[in-house]
Design an enzyme around this catalytic site. Structure first.
Site, PDB file in Angstrom:
ATOM      1  N   LYS A 210      33.375  11.008  26.098  1.00 49.52           N
ATOM      2  CA  LYS A 210      33.336  12.165  25.211  1.00 49.52           C
ATOM      3  C   LYS A 210      33.296  11.741  23.740  1.00 49.52           C
ATOM      4  O   LYS A 210      32.798  12.468  22.890  1.00 49.52           O
ATOM      5  CB  LYS A 210      34.548  13.076  25.442  1.00 49.52           C
ATOM      6  CG  LYS A 210      34.752  13.572  26.868  1.00 49.52           C
ATOM      7  CD  LYS A 210      33.651  14.484  27.330  1.00 49.52           C
ATOM      8  CE  LYS A 210      34.023  15.290  28.576  1.00 49.52           C
ATOM      9  NZ  LYS A 210      34.184  14.469  29.798  1.00 49.52           N
TER      10      LYS A 210
HETATM   11  C1  LIG Z   1      33.773  14.697  31.075  1.00 50.06           C
HETATM   12  C2  LIG Z   1      33.755  13.535  31.981  1.00 50.06           C
HETATM   13  C3  LIG Z   1      32.851  13.463  33.053  1.00 50.06           C
HETATM   14  C4  LIG Z   1      31.903  14.585  33.378  1.00 50.06           C
HETATM   15  O1  LIG Z   1      30.923  14.763  32.379  1.00 50.06           O
HETATM   16  P1  LIG Z   1      30.125  16.140  32.262  1.00 50.06           P
HETATM   17  O2  LIG Z   1      29.315  16.023  31.050  1.00 50.06           O
HETATM   18  O3  LIG Z   1      31.169  17.217  32.173  1.00 50.06           O
HETATM   19  O4  LIG Z   1      29.332  16.275  33.525  1.00 50.06           O
HETATM   20  C5  LIG Z   1      32.853  12.315  33.820  1.00 50.06           C
HETATM   21  N1  LIG Z   1      33.717  11.307  33.582  1.00 50.06           N
HETATM   22  C6  LIG Z   1      34.600  11.352  32.566  1.00 50.06           C
HETATM   23  C7  LIG Z   1      35.543  10.209  32.375  1.00 50.06           C
HETATM   24  C8  LIG Z   1      34.649  12.453  31.726  1.00 50.06           C
HETATM   25  O5  LIG Z   1      35.522  12.491  30.719  1.00 50.06           O
END
Ligand SMILES: *Cc1c(COP(=O)(O)O)cnc(C)c1O
Length: 492
Positions: free
Chosen positions: A108
């Site tokens: 993120k």
């Molecule tokens: C948010 C997240 C995901 C999923 O990503 P999306 O964009 O919501 O599909 C997968 N792994 C981790 C560690 C995340 O923080």
């Protein structure tokens, strides 16, 4: 480049406006009106920052070049502990694109380290005078990354709702210890879908929005429903491909597969955007955990959320309503009325059927909890590579895909979190003795076992004080926001 809404095709707004508003007022998501194409050859000698500028300048056409360059420079600096920002690691015959070397140890950070800069530039571009209130629902990682990005940014307040019992210990501690006078963190008694729909309801509450406006507040979002989250994520797929070229693993034009551990469908949608812009991608492999609504959708065309949410060892993917799928449906169908219809079926009936949508760019499968464990243990034992539970979902699905289809094309695995962020799950997969140990002791054990250093961001957590103890039910979310902003709903 102008932006429409998935539920109102005739809408045509600037990138700045789309970023500021977050979500369209009829409930749709903002989407670019076309996919710009990109010259891959031009990128051959570029580093992460240069690729980021190249990609984003095609979408953020109302940003002045020097402003966008400043956004990129301020985001992708030494708050990332890897100098390549997103290193591509070759492990055996596989390529892990490590997206977790930012301040909060999950992917993120790739978008949320730049979103605050994009937003403040957008506010300047549009001459907005109101104070911005970022409302965010989180399954654990978005919340902390958004708090970290927006803490102490002038003219912006940030409110984060997380499921009190649906995040890891480290994730909870990361959020509850958040500093910055403009931050507000609330645990809710419910799961991520409750948090997300609660936030959407606040956006759609016209009376509340109006009341906030009278008090000089404008709502926006840091969730992946904001197009300002999605666009920066396209960068790392180009960066990954360019690195395969630089390492002479492929030739220019060779098609690769990309496998993404998926929750809200944001990360994999960014890979789809990259494909539409001309990145040579064969299959986009969508990997789910036991909450496998997307697997079912890709295989059958039916999206059905009528089931219990399962709390798994990959909590950031414990989601039944994948918001960004709406964007994909819009790009594939091009029909805003149809999208509006499908989304209202989803909210009233809990499912919709879209069997005639062409899903051939995608492959969908999921991992069980046992498979996640054995994948982590096997990769560590055989290759000495330690991966977190989310990345393990992706890697396991990739192995099953190869077995089933025989497609041995090179594949990039989107590695979304540091194994230390989900240390107890990773350590138990390695069968370390966890009896009587707290989270930090487990992290130390894991570091010792894998001969890795504990990330600095986790070391620092040990000594931080809890600053946020708020908790509420889903129905109370609007009141929490109003209280925090000291806005009353009664016309006194
Ligand atoms: C948010 C997240 C995901 C999923 O990503 P999306 O964009 O919501 O599909 C997968 N792994 C981790 C560690 C995340 O923080």
């Amino acid at each position: 480049m102008r932006y429409s809404s998935t539920r109102d095709k005739d809408k045509s707004i600037t990138a700045s406006e789309a970023i500021i508003r977050g979500i369209s007022n009829e409930g749709g998501l903002f989407v670019p009106q076309e996919f710009p194409s990109i010259n891959l050859e031009k990128m051959l000698d570029m580093d992460y920052r240069q690729i980021a500028y190249e990609v984003m300048s095609k979408y953020l056409t109302d940003f002045r070049p020097e402003d966008l360059k400043a956004c990129v420079g301020n985001a992708y600096d030494d708050k990332f502990t890897a100098k390549e920002i997103a290193p591509l690691k070759k492990v055996g015959e596989d390529y892990f694109l490590e997206l977790y070397h930012g301040p909060t140890l999950a992917f993120k950070d790739m978008a949320l380290s730049i979103l605050p800069h994009l937003l403040t530039t957008a506010l300047k571009n549009e001459g907005v005078k109101e104070e911005i209130v970022i409302l965010t629902a989180t399954s654990g990682d978005t919340g902390k990354a958004a708090l970290e990005g927006f803490a102490n940014v002038e003219g912006i307040k940030i409110v984060v709702f997380f499921p009190e019992n649906g995040v890891s210990q480290i994730q909870k501690l990361q959020m509850k210890t958040q500093e910055g006078d403009n931050t507000f963190v609330v645990g809710i008694n419910g799961n991520f879908d409750h948090a997300q729909s609660g936030v959407k309801n606040i956006f759609n509450n016209a009376e509340l929005v109006e009341k906030l406006k009278e008090n000089n507040y404008l709502l926006s979002s840091a969730n992946s429903i904001n197009i300002g989250r999605l666009i920066p994520q396209i960068t790392y797929y180009f960066h990954g491909y360019i690195n395969l070229l630089k390492d002479k693993e492929i030739k220019l034009g060779d098609k690769i597969n990309i496998v993404v551990p998926t929750g809200n469908f944001g990360n994999i949608l960014a890979a789809y955007y990259a494909k539409e812009m001309g990145l040579p991608i064969n299959k986009l492999i969508c990997a789910s955990n036991e909450n496998n609504v997307l697997t079912e959708f890709i295989n059958t065309g039916i999206y059905d959320r009528r089931r219990e949410l399962i709390l798994t060892s990959s909590p950031s993917m414990d989601i039944l309503i994948s918001s960004n799928l709406e964007r994909l449906l819009y790009h594939l169908l091009g029909d805003d009325k149809k999208i509006d219809d499908l989304m209202s079926q989803l909210s009233t009936n809990g499912y919709y059927k879209a069997e005639n949508v062409d899903r051939s760019d995608f492959y969908g499968d999921f991992s069980t909890e046992d498979e996640v464990k054995t994948t982590i243990a096997k990769a560590f034992k055989e290759k000495g590579y330690l991966m977190d539970t989310h990345t393990a979902v992706a890697f396991n699905v990739l192995e099953k895909y190869r077995e089933k289809t025989g497609d041995q094309s090179k594949a990039i695995i989107s590695s979304t979190a540091s194994p230390f962020k989900f240390a107890d799950k990773v350590a138990s997969a390695l069968e370390l003795d966890l009896a009587g140990k707290d989270e930090f002791q487990i992290i130390d054990e894991l570091a010792k076992k894998a001969d890795l250093n504990v990330p600095k961001a986790i070391e620092e957590l040990k000594h931080k004080t809890i600053r946020h103890e708020n908790n509420c039910n889903k129905e109370e979310m609007p009141d929490m926001v109003l209280d925090y902003l000291k806005v009353g709903m009664d016309n006194d």
